[in-house]
Design a protein around this motif. Structure first.
Motif, mmCIF file in Angstrom:
data_model
loop_
_atom_site.group_PDB
_atom_site.id
_atom_site.type_symbol
_atom_site.label_atom_id
_atom_site.label_comp_id
_atom_site.label_asym_id
_atom_site.label_seq_id
_atom_site.Cartn_x
_atom_site.Cartn_y
_atom_site.Cartn_z
ATOM 1 N N UNK A 127 15.496 -2.214 3.572
ATOM 2 C CA UNK A 127 15.629 -0.821 3.993
ATOM 3 C C UNK A 127 14.803 0.103 3.129
ATOM 4 N N UNK A 128 14.854 -0.114 1.818
ATOM 5 C CA UNK A 128 14.048 0.710 0.912
ATOM 6 C C UNK A 128 12.561 0.457 1.130
ATOM 7 N N UNK A 129 12.213 -0.791 1.372
ATOM 8 C CA UNK A 129 10.813 -1.123 1.627
ATOM 9 C C UNK A 129 10.320 -0.436 2.898
ATOM 10 N N UNK A 130 11.133 -0.494 3.956
ATOM 11 C CA UNK A 130 10.730 0.117 5.222
ATOM 12 C C UNK A 130 10.683 1.643 5.112
ATOM 13 N N UNK A 131 11.541 2.223 4.294
ATOM 14 C CA UNK A 131 11.492 3.670 4.070
ATOM 15 C C UNK A 131 10.150 4.054 3.450
ATOM 16 N N UNK A 132 9.752 3.319 2.414
ATOM 17 C CA UNK A 132 8.456 3.593 1.785
ATOM 18 C C UNK A 132 7.305 3.317 2.743
ATOM 19 N N UNK A 133 7.415 2.237 3.514
ATOM 20 C CA UNK A 133 6.360 1.905 4.482
ATOM 21 C C UNK A 133 6.256 2.976 5.561
ATOM 22 N N UNK A 134 7.376 3.514 5.993
ATOM 23 C CA UNK A 134 7.362 4.577 6.999
ATOM 24 C C UNK A 134 6.679 5.830 6.487
ATOM 25 N N UNK A 135 6.975 6.202 5.256
ATOM 26 C CA UNK A 135 6.322 7.373 4.662
ATOM 27 C C UNK A 135 4.818 7.128 4.549
ATOM 28 N N UNK A 136 4.445 5.943 4.074
ATOM 29 C CA UNK A 136 3.020 5.607 3.952
ATOM 30 C C UNK A 136 2.310 5.579 5.293
ATOM 31 N N UNK A 177 6.978 -5.444 5.606
ATOM 32 C CA UNK A 177 8.225 -6.176 5.874
ATOM 33 C C UNK A 177 8.173 -7.558 5.245
ATOM 34 N N UNK A 178 7.041 -8.224 5.417
ATOM 35 C CA UNK A 178 6.909 -9.569 4.845
ATOM 36 C C UNK A 178 7.008 -9.559 3.333
ATOM 37 N N UNK A 179 6.330 -8.593 2.706
ATOM 38 C CA UNK A 179 6.382 -8.503 1.245
ATOM 39 C C UNK A 179 7.791 -8.190 0.773
ATOM 40 N N UNK A 180 8.452 -7.268 1.471
ATOM 41 C CA UNK A 180 9.832 -6.930 1.100
ATOM 42 C C UNK A 180 10.773 -8.090 1.338
#
Length: 191
Positions: A127-136, A177-180
């Motif tokens: 979830x935290x990873x996707x939050x950062x990915x969404x902002x990026x 997603x894969x990295x997270x």
């Protein structure tokens, strides 16, 4: 002739009215294979002008390929660099997330000791990873839209807001997603 050159002024005259065959381009449409067409074309032109040079016969596809080859080379080179940048970005994201997870090892251990399942911990990290990915991704889309307006004159065959190109950003989010996921799986397996 390239894509950047203008076509210039052209006009058509019968071949028999000109004696300078060096500037004449003959375009023939046929369903015959290239080898057969070349010999039949030479046979047809020989009675008109026996000394006519017929050695530089090319297919229209060869003419088009030659005209677009400089751009094709640049596009292939840029595509290779883009793929390399995507791999480096994915590795960088993996490294940052792994470092973040390793810094939170105690917190993850306490959560698991208090009853959090490995799936819940993975979900938290993803979830935290996707939050950062969404902002990026949002920042990247805005930046790309601005950049495409500036580079629109360099594009050939695609629009400045090509949906397939912008859809490729999904690949970047998938890399996040894969990295997270890999980092999350590693964090849950540690004791």
């Amino acid at each position: 002739m390239t894509l950047e050159e203008g076509s210039g002024n052209e006009f058509y005259i019968p071949m028999r009215e000109t004696q300078d065959y060096g500037v004449v381009d003959l375009v023939v449409r046929s369903s015959l294979p290239t080898g057969q067409l070349a010999s039949k074309l030479r046979d047809a032109l020989r009675p008109i002008e026996p000394n006519l040079p017929t050695s530089n016969l090319r297919t229209m596809q060869a003419v088009v390929d030659r005209a677009v080859s400089p751009r094709r080379f640049v596009v292939i080179l840029l595509g290779g660099f883009a793929a390399f940048a995507l791999i480096l970005a994915s590795l960088g994201i993996y490294a940052v997330i792994s470092y973040s997870v390793s810094q939170r090892k105690n917190e993850i251990g306490i959560r698991m000791a208090l009853g959090a399942s490995p799936a819940m911990v993975r979900q938290l990290i993803l979830g935290e990873t996707m939050h950062l990915a969404g902002i990026g991704t949002a920042i990247g889309i805005v930046g790309a839209l601005i950049a495409t307006r500036l580079a629109a004159s360099l594009l050939y065959g695609v629009t400045a807001t090509d949906p397939a190109t912008f859809g490729g950003m999904i690949v970047g989010v998938g890399g996040c997603c894969g990295a997270g996921g890999v980092s999350a799986r590693g964090s849950c397996s540690e004791d």
